[in-house]
Every structure is written in structure tokens, then in C-alpha cells.
Write a protein that holds these residues in place. Sequence first.
Motif, PDB file in Angstrom:
ATOM      1  N   VAL A 121       0.852  -1.189   0.000  1.00 33.19           N
ATOM      2  CA  VAL A 121       0.000   0.000   0.000  1.00 33.19           C
ATOM      3  C   VAL A 121       0.889   1.242   0.000  1.00 33.19           C
ATOM      4  N   PHE A 122       0.743   2.070  -1.031  1.00 30.80           N
ATOM      5  CA  PHE A 122       1.483   3.326  -1.143  1.00 30.80           C
ATOM      6  C   PHE A 122       0.435   4.443  -1.218  1.00 30.80           C
ATOM      7  N   TYR A 123       0.372   5.289  -0.196  1.00 27.76           N
ATOM      8  CA  TYR A 123      -0.779   6.175  -0.077  1.00 27.76           C
ATOM      9  C   TYR A 123      -0.392   7.650   0.048  1.00 27.76           C
ATOM     10  N   GLU A 124      -1.388   8.476  -0.226  1.00 28.20           N
ATOM     11  CA  GLU A 124      -1.202   9.929  -0.283  1.00 28.20           C
ATOM     12  C   GLU A 124      -1.591  10.606   1.026  1.00 28.20           C
ATOM     13  N   CYS A 125      -1.119  11.842   1.184  1.00 24.84           N
ATOM     14  CA  CYS A 125      -1.610  12.806   2.183  1.00 24.84           C
ATOM     15  C   CYS A 125      -1.540  12.303   3.630  1.00 24.84           C
ATOM     16  N   GLU A 126      -0.399  11.723   4.005  1.00 24.73           N
ATOM     17  CA  GLU A 126      -0.222  11.331   5.405  1.00 24.73           C
ATOM     18  C   GLU A 126       0.179  12.515   6.258  1.00 24.73           C
ATOM     19  N   GLU A 127       0.851  13.506   5.647  1.00 25.70           N
ATOM     20  CA  GLU A 127       1.440  14.597   6.416  1.00 25.70           C
ATOM     21  C   GLU A 127       0.468  15.750   6.681  1.00 25.70           C
ATOM     22  N   VAL A 128      -0.790  15.595   6.301  1.00 24.94           N
ATOM     23  CA  VAL A 128      -1.762  16.684   6.458  1.00 24.94           C
ATOM     24  C   VAL A 128      -2.969  16.172   7.237  1.00 24.94           C
ATOM     25  N   ALA A 129      -4.033  16.945   7.230  1.00 22.97           N
ATOM     26  CA  ALA A 129      -5.220  16.605   8.024  1.00 22.97           C
ATOM     27  C   ALA A 129      -5.728  15.208   7.709  1.00 22.97           C
ATOM     28  N   GLY A 130      -6.193  14.518   8.760  1.00 25.21           N
ATOM     29  CA  GLY A 130      -6.591  13.126   8.630  1.00 25.21           C
ATOM     30  C   GLY A 130      -7.702  12.868   7.640  1.00 25.21           C
ATOM     31  N   ASP A 131      -8.555  13.871   7.380  1.00 22.99           N
ATOM     32  CA  ASP A 131      -9.654  13.638   6.440  1.00 22.99           C
ATOM     33  C   ASP A 131      -9.158  13.557   4.992  1.00 22.99           C
ATOM     34  N   ARG A 132      -7.881  13.853   4.751  1.00 18.98           N
ATOM     35  CA  ARG A 132      -7.299  13.728   3.416  1.00 18.98           C
ATOM     36  C   ARG A 132      -6.417  12.492   3.286  1.00 18.98           C
ATOM     37  N   ASN A 133      -6.202  11.788   4.372  1.00 19.32           N
ATOM     38  CA  ASN A 133      -5.264  10.667   4.406  1.00 19.32           C
ATOM     39  C   ASN A 133      -5.707   9.546   3.462  1.00 19.32           C
ATOM     40  N   GLY A 134      -4.813   9.138   2.567  1.00 20.20           N
ATOM     41  CA  GLY A 134      -5.151   8.110   1.587  1.00 20.20           C
ATOM     42  C   GLY A 134      -5.427   6.757   2.211  1.00 20.20           C
TER      43      GLY A 134
END
Length: 352
Positions: A121-134
Amino acid sequence: MTPLDPTADVLALTRALVDIPSESGHEAPLADAVEGALRALPWLTVERIGHSVVARSQLGRDRRVVIAGHLDTVPAADNLPSRLDGGLLYGLGACDMKGGVAVALRLAAALPAPAHDITYVFYECEEVAGDRNGLARITAERPELVRADLAILMEPSDAGVEAGCQGVLMADIAVRGERAHTARAWKGVNAAHRAAAVLRRLDEHTAGRITIDGLEYREGLSAVAVRAGVAGNVVPDLCVITVNLRFAPSRSPREAEAYVRDLFPEYEVEITENIPGALPGLDQEAAASLVAYLGVAPRPKLGWTDVARFAALGTPALNYGPGDPSLAHTAGEYVPVEQLRQCEARLMGWLG
């Protein structure tokens, strides 16, 4: 699209990943490259969800393992492109966590018939708000893709095992007063002054130490912001103290909320965030097998990571990856080449 070669040496692959900018929200070029590299491996089925990529083997093994890493980085700080200095690879995301992503891609390319089925699993937006977390999106929309007997999150851990993670609670404590003109301050009640009692209670508070699976999780309760006043000539009638609680994963969010409210029963307490942690799960067969193979003494994860998202699905999860976590988000972050090779070799051995 910049192509990636997952069969390349892990150092060369890490450099290639670092040199593709992927600040949170701008991961598309890197996700394209990762997807292309994985689709070239015929033993994996690949799905794209937003700018996250999931690849799975379907060998019918008795055990399934997830290997996960995020593609995004914090904003650049004059630390691109990558550079090699002796045994250290410097560059944005080298430590957090493109070194770990490189190891995962190497495993995908080198293990067509592993001993366990593997989900990458390679996912986006871990470093920002949780509602954007891939990963949050995947677990909400397609949880069947990431259920497994063990999840390995390639977060930097100095090539050691950091098990579980703490929960996080944020709360606003309101202290009331009465407004007045500062020229006639005695006619009011200064809420900022009254807030001293809350700050004193926090200062005198002794944080808990809770042992789970032989690991000691040290809790922490801290004031992180104090806000009061509307003008320089007005006695403030409201002071709000924001507190941050890092709680042991044996506490539920409800128990963590009760803990804070019980400490401040006479004040208004508004909970603004309350995220559960993850139990270490070292008593689970797959986790115990990996730890025994690695031959390392597990440490508790003092902080929150996405292992909690796997734990919420009932999947035990560990943090294991190259790089010193204290270097994450720093301008001079680096990953030791030795740790890249060590993590690759050890996971290759256990999975293969």
C-alpha cells in the motif's frame, strides 16, 4: 512520467523516489510512477484509489502481510535534489519515508512467490489533516484490500521495531471571568489570571506509565496554547487553554476523555479531537514471528502513526523502517544506506 525501476539497487531507487517531488496534495507524478512500476510485475494485481496505489499477490497462502508507506512529504526546505555523502543519503523525504517506500518496492519486485501473500500500500496525504489521508480513504471505502494477519508500516524507526502507538486527544478548557475596562480593572474578573489554576494543575500533573506486552507507554498531558483577550484595554472575560493528551493504547478514546474531564471537573471542557492508539499486538502469531526473525527488542511507539488505522480493522501492526524518526520533517533529513540495505535484507528473508 518519470519511470521507476523497482529492480534497481535500493539506494538508487531511494534517490529516484526522493527526486520526484511529492508534497502533500501533489503526489500524482510519484503515484503514476509507482503504479507503472507495479503494473509491470505480473504476479501482482494493482488498483489505483485517488493518488494511492494498492498491489496484492493472490497465491492462496495461509498468512497475508500488508507493507505500507506514504508517498507524500512536507514542503521542501532547500533539500532537493538528493545527495549522497558517505553512507548517508540526504534529501526531502529520504527518512520520512521514501527510504521505506524504496524497500517496499524492492520487495515487490524481488518476491514473485513469497511465503506469505503480500499487500503493498502506497498512499497519499499522510502529512496533512486526517480527512485527506489516503490510507483512511482505503480503510473506509475498501477495507477488504488491507485486512491481513500483520501490517508493517515502513515509518522510520532506526531499523528497529516500534510497536503500537499512542492515542491523541485535544481539548479546550474554558475559564470564565467578567469584562471591564483596564482603567477600572477591579470591576471585572480577569479570566487569564484565573487560568493560572488550570496551568498549575497541569504543571503538577504526573503522567501515567502503562506497560502493555512488556512495553512501557509514557503518557503526557500538556498545555499547547493559551488564548485570552479582545483588546489591550479590556479585562478578558474568557481564557481558553488547549491541552494535548498522549494516552496509552490500552485506554479507549472514551476513557481518555473521562480522564481529562475528571482532572478539570469545575471547568467547561470541549473535546476537539480524540483518536485511538494501537495496541502493540506482539502476542499475535505473525507479529511475534517477525520480531523473533529480526532479533530486535521492540520499543513502544511514543507518538501516533497510521498503525492505528490497521488496528481499527483488527490487524496487528508494527512500525519498522530505515531512518531516525527524530529527523523527520527537518531540512537536513537523511537515511543511512546501511539501514536501507538492512531493512531490505531482513524483510526479504522473513517474507521469502
